[in-house]
Design an enzyme around this catalytic site. Structure first.
Site, PDB file in Angstrom:
ATOM      1  N   GLU A 101       0.814  -1.216   0.000  1.00 18.09           N
ATOM      2  CA  GLU A 101       0.000   0.000   0.000  1.00 18.09           C
ATOM      3  C   GLU A 101       0.847   1.264   0.000  1.00 18.09           C
ATOM      4  OE1 GLU A 101      -4.075  -1.761   1.888  1.00 18.09           O
ATOM      5  OE2 GLU A 101      -2.799  -0.677   3.269  1.00 18.09           O
ATOM      6  N   CYS A 127       3.514   8.433   1.352  1.00 19.09           N
ATOM      7  CA  CYS A 127       4.021   7.467   2.322  1.00 19.09           C
ATOM      8  C   CYS A 127       4.234   6.143   1.572  1.00 19.09           C
ATOM      9  CB  CYS A 127       2.969   7.340   3.425  1.00 19.09           C
ATOM     10  SG  CYS A 127       3.394   6.185   4.710  1.00 19.09           S
ATOM     11  N   CYS A 134       6.406  -7.053   7.331  1.00 15.64           N
ATOM     12  CA  CYS A 134       7.477  -6.525   8.177  1.00 15.64           C
ATOM     13  C   CYS A 134       7.868  -7.571   9.202  1.00 15.64           C
ATOM     14  CB  CYS A 134       7.006  -5.260   8.904  1.00 15.64           C
ATOM     15  SG  CYS A 134       8.340  -4.401   9.782  1.00 15.64           S
ATOM     16  N   CYS A 138       6.374  -5.147  15.953  1.00 18.49           N
ATOM     17  CA  CYS A 138       5.927  -4.167  16.946  1.00 18.49           C
ATOM     18  C   CYS A 138       4.482  -4.495  17.336  1.00 18.49           C
ATOM     19  CB  CYS A 138       6.040  -2.744  16.396  1.00 18.49           C
ATOM     20  SG  CYS A 138       7.747  -2.329  15.969  1.00 18.49           S
ATOM     21  N   CYS A 141       1.277  -2.524  15.825  1.00 15.21           N
ATOM     22  CA  CYS A 141       1.232  -2.203  14.387  1.00 15.21           C
ATOM     23  C   CYS A 141       0.581  -3.341  13.608  1.00 15.21           C
ATOM     24  CB  CYS A 141       2.655  -1.963  13.878  1.00 15.21           C
ATOM     25  SG  CYS A 141       2.731  -1.659  12.101  1.00 15.21           S
ATOM     26  N   CYS A 362      -1.385   5.583   9.975  1.00 10.77           N
ATOM     27  CA  CYS A 362      -0.161   4.884  10.414  1.00 10.77           C
ATOM     28  C   CYS A 362      -0.500   3.535  11.015  1.00 10.77           C
ATOM     29  CB  CYS A 362       0.549   5.651  11.525  1.00 10.77           C
ATOM     30  SG  CYS A 362       0.992   7.298  11.105  1.00 10.77           S
TER      31      CYS A 362
HETATM   32  N1  SAH Z   1       9.324   0.447  10.270  1.00 12.24           N
HETATM   33  C1  SAH Z   1       9.380   1.889  10.280  1.00 12.24           C
HETATM   34  C2  SAH Z   1       8.183   2.513   9.554  1.00 12.24           C
HETATM   35  C3  SAH Z   1       6.905   2.199  10.255  1.00 12.24           C
HETATM   36  S1  SAH Z   1       5.430   3.110  10.030  1.00 12.24           S
HETATM   37  C4  SAH Z   1       9.424   2.375  11.706  1.00 12.24           C
HETATM   38  O1  SAH Z   1       9.238   1.577  12.624  1.00 12.24           O
HETATM   39  O2  SAH Z   1       9.675   3.551  11.931  1.00 12.24           O
HETATM   40  C5  SAH Z   1       5.653   4.704  10.632  1.00 12.24           C
HETATM   41  C6  SAH Z   1       5.215   4.964  12.080  1.00 12.24           C
HETATM   42  O3  SAH Z   1       3.887   4.535  12.386  1.00 12.24           O
HETATM   43  C7  SAH Z   1       6.128   4.257  13.063  1.00 12.24           C
HETATM   44  O4  SAH Z   1       6.539   5.158  14.060  1.00 12.24           O
HETATM   45  C8  SAH Z   1       5.214   3.217  13.642  1.00 12.24           C
HETATM   46  O5  SAH Z   1       5.649   2.812  14.901  1.00 12.24           O
HETATM   47  C9  SAH Z   1       3.881   3.923  13.662  1.00 12.24           C
HETATM   48  N2  SAH Z   1       2.734   3.032  13.830  1.00 12.24           N
HETATM   49  C10 SAH Z   1       2.671   1.709  13.581  1.00 12.24           C
HETATM   50  N3  SAH Z   1       1.446   1.226  13.872  1.00 12.24           N
HETATM   51  C11 SAH Z   1       0.713   2.264  14.308  1.00 12.24           C
HETATM   52  C12 SAH Z   1      -0.650   2.403  14.727  1.00 12.24           C
HETATM   53  N4  SAH Z   1      -1.488   1.367  14.733  1.00 12.24           N
HETATM   54  N5  SAH Z   1      -1.061   3.625  15.080  1.00 12.24           N
HETATM   55  C13 SAH Z   1      -0.226   4.691  15.024  1.00 12.24           C
HETATM   56  N6  SAH Z   1       1.049   4.619  14.635  1.00 12.24           N
HETATM   57  C14 SAH Z   1       1.526   3.424  14.283  1.00 12.24           C
END
Ligand code: SAH
Length: 385
Positions: A101, A127, A134, A138, A141, A362
């Site tokens: 996406e 974005c 991934c 985390c 996420c 996000c």
């Molecule tokens: N792998 C990279 C890019 C991830 S996405 C990283 O970890 O930075 C970008 C941001 O969105 C990251 O800070 C991630 O932690 C955050 N994110 C992930 N899931 C989320 C959610 N459900 N709600 C809000 N932010 C989220």
């Protein structure tokens, strides 16, 4: 619809996969003058022309050779959604059947003059995804739920930008249309460093998309060795997904913290900005989870941690997805958290949630991923390079 992004079944290479040095080398090995590579890049990235026949300053013979050796391959869109706030999301089909996406987030008035006092500045942020799924796992996420299927190629990463620019009818000369590119889609960009680095170079190159270094942001969960390499290889903005100021808590939210704990991460952040110009800073992302990491005591710990670093904090209200065990922080708690940081002199913003109605916010990006390697990382995370 154009062909799917492939290294090309017929052996032709996708031009989106090569930065200027690589393309010049390819041209030289074909016996062509390297400056022809610059011309081709200008056609593609500065004018949005992918058809070799239309590249009128190249000889007919060269245009034919190009068509024999190369393709300009963009992916098929399998889904397209438009949020009521203007955010757009595309699901793009990659070779091998998976879909990733890409999200476009416009802010402010596009037609307002670039510097208008009292008016929100226009920004068009794309974005992009860098991996199919991934491996970082985390806990908050949704992309993590899928595990990692595979790394994306440079061509697949860059094709997202070109595809979106076409869909949005961008003027390729006008860097205000897509003004910023952030590696905040699916995947951990620094775990796919070999493909992400040439992509960053194409984004920054004057013959490429020509974005300035502050408008391309790599976001990482904290892969220290690759933060150091990035610092050496290219000048670009960095965002670090911190989410907690203490190891015990960060271990549960961002498991890679067990390998690269906060103290080491902060040292790496210091190295990243050391010697750069005064305006350089790292943005620390901090997802706000109700009762988990949003207490005032943690805001004070965070302020202490970042106290004498060139840092900004971006608080991200957590975006829910089905099956998740978290709740979004209450707005008053987000505000209190931000106030503590600001009081300690740390520039703090709260990210406005965009594209919620189309699951484009996000951590809501999922695409269609067949998980090969269900990476429920409970031990040492897998970094693929
Ligand atoms: N792998 C990279 C890019 C991830 S996405 C990283 O970890 O930075 C970008 C941001 O969105 C990251 O800070 C991630 O932690 C955050 N994110 C992930 N899931 C989320 C959610 N459900 N709600 C809000 N932010 C989220």
């Amino acid at each position: 619809m154009p062909a799917a992004v492939k290294p090309s079944a017929d052996g032709r290479r996708n031009l989106f996969g090569m930065d200027r040095v690589q393309l010049r080398d390819a041209f030289e090995s074909m016996g062509e003058k390297p400056f022809r590579a610059d011309q081709v890049m200008q056609w593609i990235y500065r004018r949005g022309v992918g058809d070799f026949e239309a590249m009128s300053n190249l000889s007919k013979a060269l245009r034919q050779r190009l068509a024999e050796h190369f393709v300009v391959g963009t992916p098929d869109a399998v889904a397209e959604q438009k949020s009521k706030d203007g955010t757009r999301k595309w699901g793009l089909r990659l070779a091998g059947g998976n879909a990733i996406e890409t999200v476009f987030i416009p802010e402010g008035d596009h037609d307002a003059p670039p510097v208008a006092s009292g008016q929100p500045r226009y920004r068009g942020t794309l974005c992009v995804s860098s991996q199919v799924g991934c491996a970082m796992d985390c806990s908050f996420c949704s992309t993590a739920q899928q595990g990692l299927n595979r790394n994306m190629t440079t061509a697949e990463i860059i094709a997202q930008v070109w595809f979106a620019a076409k869909q949005l009818h961008c003027d390729f000369q006008n860097e205000r249309d897509i003004s910023n590119v952030v590696f905040m889609g699916m995947g951990e960009p620094l775990a796919n460093y070999g493909a992400v680095l040439p992509a960053i170079r194409i984004l920054l190159d004057d013959f490429g998309f020509g974005l300035s270094k502050r408008r391309v942001t790599v976001s990482t969960s904290g892969l220290i060795p690759f933060m150091d390499r990035l610092r050496e290889d290219v000048d670009t903005a960095l965002a670090v997904s911190l989410h907690a100021p203490v190891d015990e808590l960060r271990n549960t939210l961002v498991p890679i913290n067990r390998k690269y704990p906060i103290r080491d991460l902060m040292e790496a952040c210091r190295r990243y900005t050391a010697g750069k110009d005064r305006k350089s800073h790292i943005v620390y992302e901090y997802v706000m989870l109700d009762g988990v990491n949003d207490q005032p005591a943690l805001a004070r710990d965070l302020a202490k941690l970042l106290g004498n670093m060139p840092a900004k904090v971006n608080l991200i209200p957590w975006n829910p997805f089905p099956g998740a065990a978290y709740r979004t922080s209450r707005p008053e708690n987000v505000k209190a958290f931000a106030d503590i940081l600001r009081h300690k002199g740390i520039v703090t913003t709260t990210r406005k949630t965009r594209g919620e109605d189309i699951d484009a916010a996000c951590g809501q990006l999922v695409g269609e991923v067949q998980s090969r390697q269900k990476n429920r990382l409970r031990g040492i995370p897998v970094v693929t390079q």
